[in-house]
Enzyme design. Structure first.
Site, mmCIF file in Angstrom:
data_model
loop_
_atom_site.group_PDB
_atom_site.id
_atom_site.type_symbol
_atom_site.label_atom_id
_atom_site.label_comp_id
_atom_site.label_asym_id
_atom_site.label_seq_id
_atom_site.Cartn_x
_atom_site.Cartn_y
_atom_site.Cartn_z
ATOM 1 N N HIS A 112 0.842 -1.187 0.000
ATOM 2 C CA HIS A 112 0.000 0.000 0.000
ATOM 3 C C HIS A 112 0.879 1.239 0.000
ATOM 4 O O HIS A 112 1.856 1.312 0.724
ATOM 5 C CB HIS A 112 -0.898 0.012 1.238
ATOM 6 C CG HIS A 112 -2.001 1.012 1.128
ATOM 7 N ND1 HIS A 112 -3.217 0.701 0.574
ATOM 8 C CD2 HIS A 112 -2.068 2.322 1.466
ATOM 9 C CE1 HIS A 112 -3.988 1.778 0.589
ATOM 10 N NE2 HIS A 112 -3.311 2.771 1.118
ATOM 11 N N LYS B 13 -8.049 -1.183 5.905
ATOM 12 C CA LYS B 13 -8.294 -1.847 4.610
ATOM 13 C C LYS B 13 -7.463 -3.118 4.486
ATOM 14 O O LYS B 13 -7.928 -4.124 3.983
ATOM 15 C CB LYS B 13 -7.850 -0.924 3.461
ATOM 16 C CG LYS B 13 -8.805 0.159 3.135
ATOM 17 C CD LYS B 13 -8.407 0.807 1.828
ATOM 18 C CE LYS B 13 -7.300 1.810 2.015
ATOM 19 N NZ LYS B 13 -7.732 3.185 2.117
ATOM 20 N N ASP C 204 -14.148 3.054 6.058
ATOM 21 C CA ASP C 204 -13.025 3.757 5.425
ATOM 22 C C ASP C 204 -13.410 4.247 4.032
ATOM 23 O O ASP C 204 -13.051 5.359 3.642
ATOM 24 C CB ASP C 204 -11.782 2.876 5.343
ATOM 25 C CG ASP C 204 -10.683 3.588 4.564
ATOM 26 O OD1 ASP C 204 -10.279 4.674 5.012
ATOM 27 O OD2 ASP C 204 -10.290 3.099 3.499
ATOM 28 N N SER D 128 -6.831 4.464 8.075
ATOM 29 C CA SER D 128 -7.419 4.198 6.762
ATOM 30 C C SER D 128 -6.652 3.068 6.076
ATOM 31 O O SER D 128 -7.234 2.081 5.595
ATOM 32 C CB SER D 128 -7.361 5.487 5.932
ATOM 33 O OG SER D 128 -7.527 5.227 4.577
ATOM 34 N N ARG E 145 -13.053 12.737 3.251
ATOM 35 C CA ARG E 145 -11.819 13.479 3.569
ATOM 36 C C ARG E 145 -11.245 14.126 2.323
ATOM 37 O O ARG E 145 -10.691 15.217 2.378
ATOM 38 C CB ARG E 145 -10.795 12.525 4.189
ATOM 39 C CG ARG E 145 -11.143 12.131 5.609
ATOM 40 C CD ARG E 145 -10.294 10.966 6.094
ATOM 41 N NE ARG E 145 -8.880 11.201 5.924
ATOM 42 C CZ ARG E 145 -7.997 10.270 5.532
ATOM 43 N NH1 ARG E 145 -8.387 9.036 5.295
ATOM 44 N NH2 ARG E 145 -6.731 10.577 5.394
HETATM 45 N N1 URA Z 1 -4.050 6.198 1.518
HETATM 46 C C1 URA Z 1 -5.078 5.641 2.189
HETATM 47 O O1 URA Z 1 -5.445 4.494 1.990
HETATM 48 N N2 URA Z 1 -5.709 6.376 3.085
HETATM 49 C C2 URA Z 1 -5.362 7.625 3.353
HETATM 50 O O2 URA Z 1 -5.956 8.207 4.200
HETATM 51 C C3 URA Z 1 -4.276 8.203 2.656
HETATM 52 C C4 URA Z 1 -3.636 7.458 1.729
#
Ligand code: URA
Length: 437
Positions: A82, A187, A161, A183, A168
């Site tokens: 990620h 995930k 999320d 966040s 956001r």
């Molecule tokens: N990537 C994410 O998954 N969440 C965020 O809040 C910022 C970057």
């Protein structure tokens, strides 16, 4: 309990309890708490932060807000990656097939663009027909049959999320360590990852502007991983200037595919090879970093990573001819080049300005749900530390609207700063946190 009291509590810089965090997350997921209250809460978190305990509770509450995948009967271990988001960061598109081509299955759910940073799912949608909305069953089946799947975040996984991320994006509440950490990790936990490689970006084009903040974010995420029984390695990578050349959805997809043919900018190649290597190490496919790097490189050189990408596109119903003939990708009506108006050494190539300019051209969203223009974007031909000559091309702007084209050309004049003196090139990585091998 009332949402307004919890907003006030956070505004007064007090820590919420587990029950209070769960009340907010569950209420927002089930539409009992409206967007306006959640955005006020998010802004209070941006301003006042959260304790480690609150961040862990927020992460687990968001992970539990929907289905939590158990992929043990499909593949083991599940290694995910990620990125915290950057400009020109098309790494997943290249790394996922590289790793899968080395024999380690990659099942990944990715996001859309957020603020000035692009998103893998938007880029993949440049391929006509490519499905980014797989169901959980389809996700599992594709992973089992092909050893690779790249889809959007399922609405069933960490739905809190999904909602909060989109909110956001348009309420100025992206830049916050607790909100980003929870966040990302919610995930990953919900998607069934056993091990995670995090690409934590730092610099002008990242949500973390300083190395200290990026380290703090990385450490919070590594520790959430530890607390929840996942191996987490975080790479700190510079994002003062865009990664690679292309910024914009179809343009980035094309660059990612070129890299799968082992062609393209060195910074992007290094990035892909090393991220893939850490995934291979966490997945137990290699015993040492040099061995993992060699495996990753081999997948680019021998064509197996590109073959895996083709297989992925076919499996997800995309038009594979577009990947074989990149000139079939959507193109913009106007293409104009911005030239250097003096000679010198490149001191900065502002990723933030470039990312925002790409969004203004239509490559990103100004409002939740906006439709984006896949064809538009910017090619960035200069890197920090380069020596440039007057009239050398800096940028190539791809636009579908003349007014936007001119606005972009004007704005980009601010993006490059030259120095009379030689400038040191930034490192490809600032460091790695959480790697014990
Ligand atoms: N990537 C994410 O998954 N969440 C965020 O809040 C910022 C970057």
């Amino acid at each position: 309990m009332r949402a307004v009291d919890l907003i006030i509590k956070k505004k007064d810089n007090l820590a919420l309890t587990k029950e209070e965090v769960r009340f907010l997350v569950e209420g927002y997921t089930n539409n009992r708490i409206p967007d306006y209250q959640m955005s006020a809460f998010a802004m209070a978190v941006v301003l006042n932060g959260m304790t480690d305990h609150e961040i862990t509770e927020l992460t687990l509450a968001m992970a539990d807000s929907g289905e939590v995948l158990d992929l043990a009967d499909v593949v083991y271990p599940v290694v995910d990656k990620h990125s915290t988001g950057g400009v020109g960061d098309k790494t997943t598109l290249t790394v996922a097939p590289m790793v899968a081509a080395c024999g380690l299955p990659v099942g990944k759910m990715s996001g859309r663009g957020l603020g000035f940073s692009g998103g893998t799912i938007d880029k993949l949608e440049s391929i006509p027909g490519y499905r980014t909305d797989l169901t959980t069953e389809e996700f599992k089946r594709t992973l089992k049959e092909h050893g690779i799947v790249l889809t959007g975040q399922s609405a069933d996984l960490a739905p809190a999320d999904g909602k909060l991320y989109a909110l956001r994006d348009v309420t100025g509440t992206v830049q916050s360590i607790p909100l980003i950490a929870s966040s990302v990790m919610s995930k990953k936990i919900a998607a069934g990852a056993n091990a995670i490689v995090l690409d934590v970006k730092v610099g002008k084009g990242a949500f973390m502007k300083t190395l200290d903040d990026a380290k703090a974010l990385a450490e919070v995420m590594v520790s959430i991983g530890r607390l929840s029984g996942r191996k987490v390695v975080a790479i700190l990578s510079p994002m003062d200037e865009p990664l690679g050349v292309a910024v914009g959805n179809a343009m980035e997809l094309a660059e990612a595919v070129e890299m799968l043919h082992n062609r393209g900018p060195e910074d992007y190649r290094y990035h892909c090879v090393h991220l893939a290597a850490y995934m291979l190490l966490l997945g137990g496919m290699a015993k040492s970093e040099p061995e993992a790097v060699a495996m990753a490189e081999r997948s680019l050189i021998d064509g197996s990573a590109f073959e895996k990408f083709r297989e992925l596109v076919i499996a997800q119903h995309g038009d594979v001819s577009v990947v074989e003939h990149l000139d079939k990708l959507p193109t913009a009506k106007y293409v104009e080049t911005l030239l250097a108006d003096e000679s010198g050494y490149v001191e900065s190539v502002d990723a933030r300005i470039i990312g925002e300019t790409a969004v203004d051209l239509g490559a990103g969203r100004a409002q939740k749900g906006d439709k984006i223009d896949l064809a538009v974007g910017i090619n960035v031909f200069v890197k920090i530390g380069d020596q440039v000559q007057i009239r050398q091309p800096f940028f190539e702007v791809h636009a579908n609207d003349r007014v936007k084209l001119h606005a972009a050309m004007e704005r980009l004049k601010e993006a490059v700063k030259l120095s009379k003196y030689p400038v040191k090139k930034p490192p490809y990585f600032h460091g790695v946190i959480g790697f014990e091998g």
